[in-house]
Design a protein around this motif. Structure first.
Motif, short mmCIF file in Angstrom:
data_model
loop_
_atom_site.label_atom_id
_atom_site.label_comp_id
_atom_site.label_asym_id
_atom_site.label_seq_id
_atom_site.Cartn_x
_atom_site.Cartn_y
_atom_site.Cartn_z
N ARG A 1 -13.68 26.39 -4.83
CA ARG A 1 -15.08 26.72 -5.03
C ARG A 1 -15.80 25.69 -5.88
O ARG A 1 -16.99 25.42 -5.68
N THR B 1 -23.24 27.76 -0.74
CA THR B 1 -24.50 28.39 -1.15
C THR B 1 -25.66 27.85 -0.33
O THR B 1 -26.54 28.61 0.11
N ARG C 1 -17.28 32.07 -1.94
CA ARG C 1 -18.59 32.59 -2.33
C ARG C 1 -18.57 33.34 -3.64
O ARG C 1 -19.56 33.37 -4.36
N LYS D 1 -25.45 29.23 3.46
CA LYS D 1 -24.92 30.59 3.57
C LYS D 1 -25.37 31.29 4.85
O LYS D 1 -24.66 32.15 5.37
#
Length: 336
Positions: free
Chosen positions: A177, A185, A48, A188
């Motif tokens: 990532r 994202t 994240r 989430k």
């Protein structure tokens, strides 16, 4: 006064561990699942955290340095000062938990929420909380090993376990990532449930071990009351120091709000998994001060944030003094 629903879930998990603690082979399964959950939790943290946002935030380095100093320097000093309260007010195990509390990184979500509510510098709060969490992965275990020493069960093996269970998954999340950041994202909220479920599993495992070993006989209502008072004093000192210290360092009002909320709080989400790794079977008493402090900081900071918001609103709506100008009195023409 906000009561965090997640605190109610945590308390319910503690109650479940008290009524139906994991024993024998079930305890082994719960421990293995807890270890995997902690690794997953820190993997998601790494996935994240935007490296670009973190690097951009470095431009406000004075603010971040101030928050880090409050989190990993001033807080631990207050924790060490509380050593004089043993054994009159705090038992030694409760003091260990209190000292560990002062070593935990700052929060991210609640710091952002309260800074936004108080009309402070939200981007600074985001970066400050992220930096604190990142630094805490390394700083918290090292500080714990240094300040708690052998009494906390620390050794080279403990630090290696921290690296393998916390730092390696975090770095793996950062490396991946590029490919999974978009997925994280977009989902989430679902992954947030994974986060919280992982922490609940950690709490159940820790408190089950505590029940089996009978450590709760060491805690009385009077001791819990004393712990609450000590934590309230520490929180008050940090709130005052971050606010007026920010003023002394000539930060603007918006920055001072971010410093106050990011520099005075401790992360339950980061602290619980770390405690389970560092303290093992003694984690139940170690996380008790952190759980109590978490709820206290939410209540107090919510009140302060609303007050800051009212102050900002009154400054905007307050009537501005009218500038005095020369009037036309005495400039008229005389007749007759």
């Amino acid at each position: 006064m906000p009561i965090d629903p997640y605190i109610l879930l945590l308390l319910g998990t503690v109650g479940l561990a008290a009524l139906v603690p994991a024993r024998g082979s079930a305890a082994d399964v719960a421990s293995g699942a807890s270890t995997a959950a902690v690794a997953l939790l820190f993997f998601l943290y790494g996935a994240r955290l935007s490296t670009r946002e973190a690097l951009d935030g470095l431009r406000h380095w004075r603010l971040h340095a101030t928050v880090l100093a409050c989190t990993f320097l001033v807080f631990p000093l207050l924790g060490l000062a509380a050593r004089g309260l043993v054994p009159v007010i705090l038992t030694h195990p409760l003091y260990q938990g209190l000292l560990f509390l002062t070593l935990v990184p700052s929060t991210v979500q609640s710091s952002i929420a309260f800074t936004s509510m108080a009309r402070g510098n939200v981007p600074a709060a985001i970066c400050a909380g992220s930096f604190s969490s990142l630094v805490g992965i390394i700083a918290t275990p090292l500080l714990a090993a240094s300040l708690l020493g052998s009494s906390g069960g620390f050794s080279a093996d403990s630090l290696l376990k921290i690296v393998l269970q916390l730092l390696v998954p975090f770095l793996a999340g950062q490396l991946l990532r590029r490919w999974i950041g978009g997925f994280v994202t977009r989902h989430k909220q679902v992954l947030g449930l994974v986060d919280r479920g992982s922490i609940l599993l950690v709490v159940y495992t820790a408190f089950s071990a505590g029940m089996v070993q009978g450590i709760w006989h060491q805690v009385s209502p009077a001791r819990l009351g004393g712990l609450f008072v000590v934590e309230a004093v520490i929180l008050a000192v940090m709130l005052l120091l971050t606010w007026y210290g920010g003023k002394a360092l000539r930060f603007g009002r918006a920055d001072r709000i971010a410093i106050q909320f990011a520099g005075s709080k401790k992360s339950l989400a980061a602290g619980l998994p770390m405690a389970s790794v560092l303290f093992g079977a003694q984690a139940a008493l170690a996380v008790l001060p952190l759980m109590l402090f978490h709820q206290t900081q939410l209540i107090v900071c919510a009140v302060i944030a609303k007050r800051r918001a009212r102050e900002a609103a009154s400054e905007v709506t307050a009537p501005q003094p009218v500038a005095t100008t020369k009037t036309a009195v005495g400039t008229g023409t005389r007749s007759g």
